[in-house]
Design an enzyme around this catalytic site. Structure first.
Site, PDB file in Angstrom:
ATOM      1  N   LYS A   1      36.623  33.047  43.888  1.00 50.66           N
ATOM      2  CA  LYS A   1      37.392  32.916  42.446  1.00 50.66           C
ATOM      3  C   LYS A   1      37.362  31.253  42.409  1.00 50.66           C
ATOM      4  O   LYS A   1      37.448  30.475  43.432  1.00 50.66           O
ATOM      5  CB  LYS A   1      38.641  33.197  42.599  1.00 50.66           C
ATOM      6  CG  LYS A   1      39.109  33.724  41.947  1.00 50.66           C
ATOM      7  CD  LYS A   1      38.106  34.895  40.900  1.00 50.66           C
ATOM      8  CE  LYS A   1      38.653  35.152  39.698  1.00 50.66           C
ATOM      9  NZ  LYS A   1      38.682  36.236  38.854  1.00 50.66           N
TER      10      LYS A   1
ATOM     11  N   ASP B   1      37.198  34.268  33.660  1.00 54.88           N
ATOM     12  CA  ASP B   1      38.046  35.086  34.250  1.00 54.88           C
ATOM     13  C   ASP B   1      39.373  34.629  32.350  1.00 54.88           C
ATOM     14  O   ASP B   1      38.820  34.229  31.550  1.00 54.88           O
ATOM     15  CB  ASP B   1      38.730  34.481  34.738  1.00 54.88           C
ATOM     16  CG  ASP B   1      39.967  35.628  36.038  1.00 54.88           C
ATOM     17  OD1 ASP B   1      39.675  37.008  35.854  1.00 54.88           O
ATOM     18  OD2 ASP B   1      41.219  35.189  35.104  1.00 54.88           O
TER      19      ASP B   1
END
Length: 446
Positions: A128, A168
């Site tokens: 991430k 995201d």
């Protein structure tokens, strides 16, 4: 710490090492509770210190991002990429641009991503990244310049077989396009180094819809297992982004009555349920409006509840699709009082630890995001495959693949989470994912 250290000791060590990373510690603690019996039953996992090794990311990359705004003022932001585990494939996970992004949030997301990706059955690891850059109020040229500056550093650490980021929060197809364009110019190559791209340059059908659609496909599998149907069920959804809107759209198309959407300013409540046309309009135009939900209320498409969450609304199913720890203990109690039967996460860890305790006591079926919102990364994996083979598949074929993957994830969670009187989906998801990661770690040695 000796070779037979308990998981409690591991957690305590992590708390001492990372006292200012509450989100990461919360995620690790939840997994620990579920896999501890598995570790006790398999001494080889403890001997190889598998759990402890899986809680530490392979690396956390931190870097400066310097860029200029439209008035030629220089700004400095922080950028990160947490490459947590590539045991079963290249690191895979989104990029988030938000002023509240920090290392703790990204470490928790990367840790969760490893388990989520393992559940898909695809060869993808977990990671991430993102930045504390706030795109709100910025021009398109400013966002482009920031993305290019961000990629100038990130490009050193990613690649089609190394690390494949996606979008995201605040990183959609536009931002992915800017990021990809800079990577292509720097490397002089066209390849699948990012997913979530536009169709014209290697993107995939169903990618925008995948997380929301996947949530509904998991929900349908769960209900079918209980001889129930989604048809006629009242569903409360939080959020108004891609996940929330596409979950609402798919649920409505399957016969459910979706009664809420929300944002940081409040909740839009529609007692009779939204029509698909309203959701489509929201999907197509929300980025151009300051508060599209309040505007829908002003146009007669529901009641605006200022500064309120959706969880006081009576519903059969609650789907938190906004952000981490948005559904707290008092919200869970309200859902229980209103006889909610299922809470299914569309965001990453949106339910607090105290909320989970309330669900358990009230007998509410809870499905964690690492299982129910895995549709997005599943489609990203399929996009990677298409890029590697220079192919493009049709919407219907990819949607069928998504439905099959979510059905498979449901079955895995059910098998590993079966208890005397219920299915513990959170436990099932953690155990199924942990087994795949742990066995890969054992097979590859120290």
């Amino acid at each position: 710490m000796n070779d037979t250290a308990s998981q409690e000791q591991v957690i305590q060590t992590l708390k001492e090492r990372y006292p200012h990373q509450p989100e990461f510690l919360q995620a690790v603690d939840e997994v620990c509770r579920h896999v501890s019996p598995l570790l006790e039953a398999h001494p080889i996992y403890n001997k190889a210190r598998i759990f402890e090794r899986l809680t530490e990311p392979d690396r956390t990359i931190s870097f400066r991002v310097t860029w200029q705004d439209d008035n030629n003022n220089v700004h400095i932001n922080r950028g990160w990429r947490v490459q947590h585990s590539n045991l079963i494939g290249p690191y895979k996970g989104g990029l988030r641009f938000h002023p509240k992004v920090n290392e703790s949030v990204l470490k928790f997301l990367a840790f969760e991503q490893c388990f989520k990706n393992a559940l898909t059955g695809l060869p993808i690891g977990g990671g991430k990244g993102g930045s504390d850059f706030d795109p709100k109020g910025r021009s398109e040229h400013e966002i482009m310049r920031f993305c290019q500056a961000f990629m100038n550093e990130l490009q050193r650490h990613i690649g089609p077989c190394t690390d494949v980021p996606a979008g995201d929060i605040n990183v959609g197809s536009r931002e992915i396009g800017f990021l990809y364009g800079q990577y292509r110019r720097l490397h002089n190559e066209f390849g699948g180094v990012l997913t979530g791209k536009e169709l014209e340059f290697g993107g995939s059908h169903v990618r925008l819809e995948a997380t929301g659609y996947g949530l509904v496909y998991f929900l349908k599998a769960l209900l079918k297992d209980e001889d129930e149907s989604i048809d006629g069920k009242v569903v409360a959804i939080s959020g108004a982004g891609n996940v929330a809107c596409h979950a609402a759209k798919k649920a409505i198309s399957e016969g459910a009555k979706v009664v809420s959407l929300s944002n940081s300013k409040g909740t839009l409540y529609c007692e009779n349920g939204f029509e698909i046309g309203v959701i489509n309009d929201l999907i197509n135009h929300r980025q151009n409006k300051e508060n599209p939900l309040q505007e829908l209320a002003q146009n007669g498409h529901g009641k605006w509840l200022k500064d309120e969450k959706p969880w006081r609304i009576a519903c059969d199913i609650a789907a938190p699709c906004a952000t981490e720890n948005e559904l707290l203990e008092e919200d869970a109690k309200r859902l229980a009082e209103n006889s909610c039967k299922i809470v299914i996460e569309g965001a990453n860890m949106p339910c607090s630890k105290d909320a989970l305790t309330v669900f358990e006591k009230a007998g509410i079926t809870f499905v964690p995001g690492k299982a129910s919102n895995a549709g997005g990364v599943a489609l990203s994996g399929l996009e990677m495959s298409q890029n590697a083979n220079f192919q493009s598949h049709e919407f219907e074929d990819l949607d069928a693949n998504l439905r099959q993957i979510m059905g498979s994830i449901h079955q895995l969670c059910k098998t590993e989470g079966e208890e005397k009187n219920r299915i513990n989906y959170a436990k099932g998801a953690d155990i199924a994912a942990f087994k795949r990661l742990a066995d890969a770690m054992l097979a590859q040695g120290i």
